[in-house]
Design an enzyme around this catalytic site. Sequence first.
Site, PDB file in Angstrom:
ATOM      1  N   SER A  81       0.834  -1.213   0.000  1.00 30.37           N
ATOM      2  CA  SER A  81       0.000   0.000   0.000  1.00 30.37           C
ATOM      3  C   SER A  81       0.864   1.257   0.000  1.00 30.37           C
ATOM      4  O   SER A  81       2.060   1.208   0.312  1.00 30.37           O
ATOM      5  CB  SER A  81      -0.892   0.006   1.240  1.00 30.37           C
ATOM      6  OG  SER A  81      -1.563  -1.221   1.340  1.00 30.37           O
TER       7      SER A  81
HETATM    8  C1  LIG Z   1      -2.989  -4.727   0.130  1.00 30.60           C
HETATM    9  S1  LIG Z   1      -2.299  -6.304   0.297  1.00 30.60           S
HETATM   10  C2  LIG Z   1      -1.597  -6.247   1.920  1.00 30.60           C
HETATM   11  C3  LIG Z   1      -0.347  -5.465   2.067  1.00 30.60           C
HETATM   12  C4  LIG Z   1       0.487  -5.910   3.235  1.00 30.60           C
HETATM   13  N1  LIG Z   1      -0.095  -5.628   4.514  1.00 30.60           N
HETATM   14  C5  LIG Z   1       1.906  -5.412   3.147  1.00 30.60           C
HETATM   15  O1  LIG Z   1       2.436  -4.874   4.130  1.00 30.60           O
HETATM   16  O2  LIG Z   1       2.510  -5.583   2.085  1.00 30.60           O
HETATM   17  C6  LIG Z   1      -3.700  -7.341   0.615  1.00 30.60           C
HETATM   18  C7  LIG Z   1      -3.302  -8.774   0.869  1.00 30.60           C
HETATM   19  O3  LIG Z   1      -4.416  -9.445   1.431  1.00 30.60           O
HETATM   20  C8  LIG Z   1      -4.362 -10.777   1.000  1.00 30.60           C
HETATM   21  N2  LIG Z   1      -5.667 -11.403   1.223  1.00 30.60           N
HETATM   22  C9  LIG Z   1      -6.788 -11.316   0.467  1.00 30.60           C
HETATM   23  N3  LIG Z   1      -7.761 -12.057   1.007  1.00 30.60           N
HETATM   24  C10 LIG Z   1      -7.262 -12.606   2.136  1.00 30.60           C
HETATM   25  C11 LIG Z   1      -7.802 -13.469   3.114  1.00 30.60           C
HETATM   26  N4  LIG Z   1      -9.056 -13.914   3.034  1.00 30.60           N
HETATM   27  N5  LIG Z   1      -7.005 -13.843   4.126  1.00 30.60           N
HETATM   28  C12 LIG Z   1      -5.722 -13.402   4.215  1.00 30.60           C
HETATM   29  N6  LIG Z   1      -5.159 -12.595   3.302  1.00 30.60           N
HETATM   30  C13 LIG Z   1      -5.921 -12.190   2.281  1.00 30.60           C
HETATM   31  C14 LIG Z   1      -3.971 -10.652  -0.457  1.00 30.60           C
HETATM   32  O4  LIG Z   1      -3.476 -11.875  -0.968  1.00 30.60           O
HETATM   33  C15 LIG Z   1      -2.932  -9.548  -0.380  1.00 30.60           C
HETATM   34  O5  LIG Z   1      -1.651 -10.083  -0.246  1.00 30.60           O
END
Ligand SMILES: C[S@@+](CC[C@H](N)C(=O)[O-])C[C@H]1O[C@@H](n2cnc3c(N)ncnc32)[C@H](O)[C@@H]1O
Length: 377
Positions: A81
């Site tokens: 992000s």
């Molecule tokens: C915006 S990114 C997160 C960025 C992260 N916090 C970082 O520091 O890089 C959103 C993440 O949520 C994950 N995601 C989506 N659905 C999810 C779920 N049901 N459980 C866990 N992770 C999930 C995606 O695969 C993605 O890697």
Amino acid sequence: MSSSDPVWRRLLTEVFREWFISETIWIDTADGELALSAVSKSTEPQRWARAITEDRYLVTQVNFGADPPDGELPWPSSSSSMPSIVAMMLEALDVRHGQSVLEIGTGTGWNAALLSRRAGDAGRVVTVEVDPTLAERARGALDRAGYSPTVVTGDGAKGFPDGAPYDRIIATASFREVLPAAWLEQLRPGGRLVGPWDNDWLGGMLVLDKDEDGNATGRFRDQLAFMRLRDQRAAYYGWEPEESEIERAALTETGCRGSDGDNIFNPELGRFAIGALVPDCYLHIDFNTPADYHHVVDLDDGFARSFARMYWDVNTPTHYQVRQLGPRKLWDEVEAAYDWWHDNDEPGMERFGLEIRDGKQWLWLDHPDHVVRVVTG
Ligand SMILES: C[S@@+](CC[C@H](N)C(=O)[O-])C[C@H]1O[C@@H](n2cnc3c(N)ncnc32)[C@H](O)[C@@H]1O
């Protein structure tokens, strides 16, 4: 990247983002359009390094890790992000030394590293990532950077009960309208949760505090657009009848004209309120060229097989026109919500909140007792 909190300001400069960013990233090339282009560290090191230091989000995985089909643009499935958003959410979370923290959506692992630094050795961080490849990559990056949060591969919508209760929970994937019940269950009374709430109109950062009775209340703060929890992504995709079917529906006059369209769809004006009031309504606006202002607005509820196409013609003094199909008259619902918005002094997002009490969740205006819409329970 900056934060008004001096500790976060320092940590954001000490825990380098670049330690967590993969060899290939994808960045937006066209203004406002999601047209991603790949940038590789080995072939374009300067462009890669520049992108990482800018206050922009970086796509770190596309198409769930698969190659985009020939001739199709890639779509983002994980990202790092914008640093300013990371800072804003961490600040709102108000993590203290020694606390236990759960993060949903490990992604690159950068946020988990920042949380680990802030919670310190006396604290504990668990982060859940649904994608096994990303989880493995984040484990490696965290290890190399010297941080050791527990990285769980699994569905973050279920939280991680083995590590509960948590003092803080942060979601970095958005959830559609209803807060997953497991998160509230796993949050300690007195604890705080920060996450991107959204519907198909507009999303906001929800900052929710849980009380000693297990209920929770919180307000929406800034606008936020995050990728959804994986199994909620489908809700993004609108349903559209055949063009011929749309054309056959009667063209009728709406009650709106002139600046009404801007009031309804502008994120700074009525968009949050109206989107919050009209349930299960996907919104797509096809903005025409800036010089011409004949926009086309599609609204749909695929489950109810209902659709509306509104011709938002900014140039003419007459009322906009609409075609509505199916049992729900979606445009009429939008107009009713627009009237409500006027009647309630045109509230922006910051006047709304979410209350969770005895398993029921509702949106409120100004105060938890002023119920706007029950979203579940
Ligand atoms: C915006 S990114 C997160 C960025 C992260 N916090 C970082 O520091 O890089 C959103 C993440 O949520 C994950 N995601 C989506 N659905 C999810 C779920 N049901 N459980 C866990 N992770 C999930 C995606 O695969 C993605 O890697």
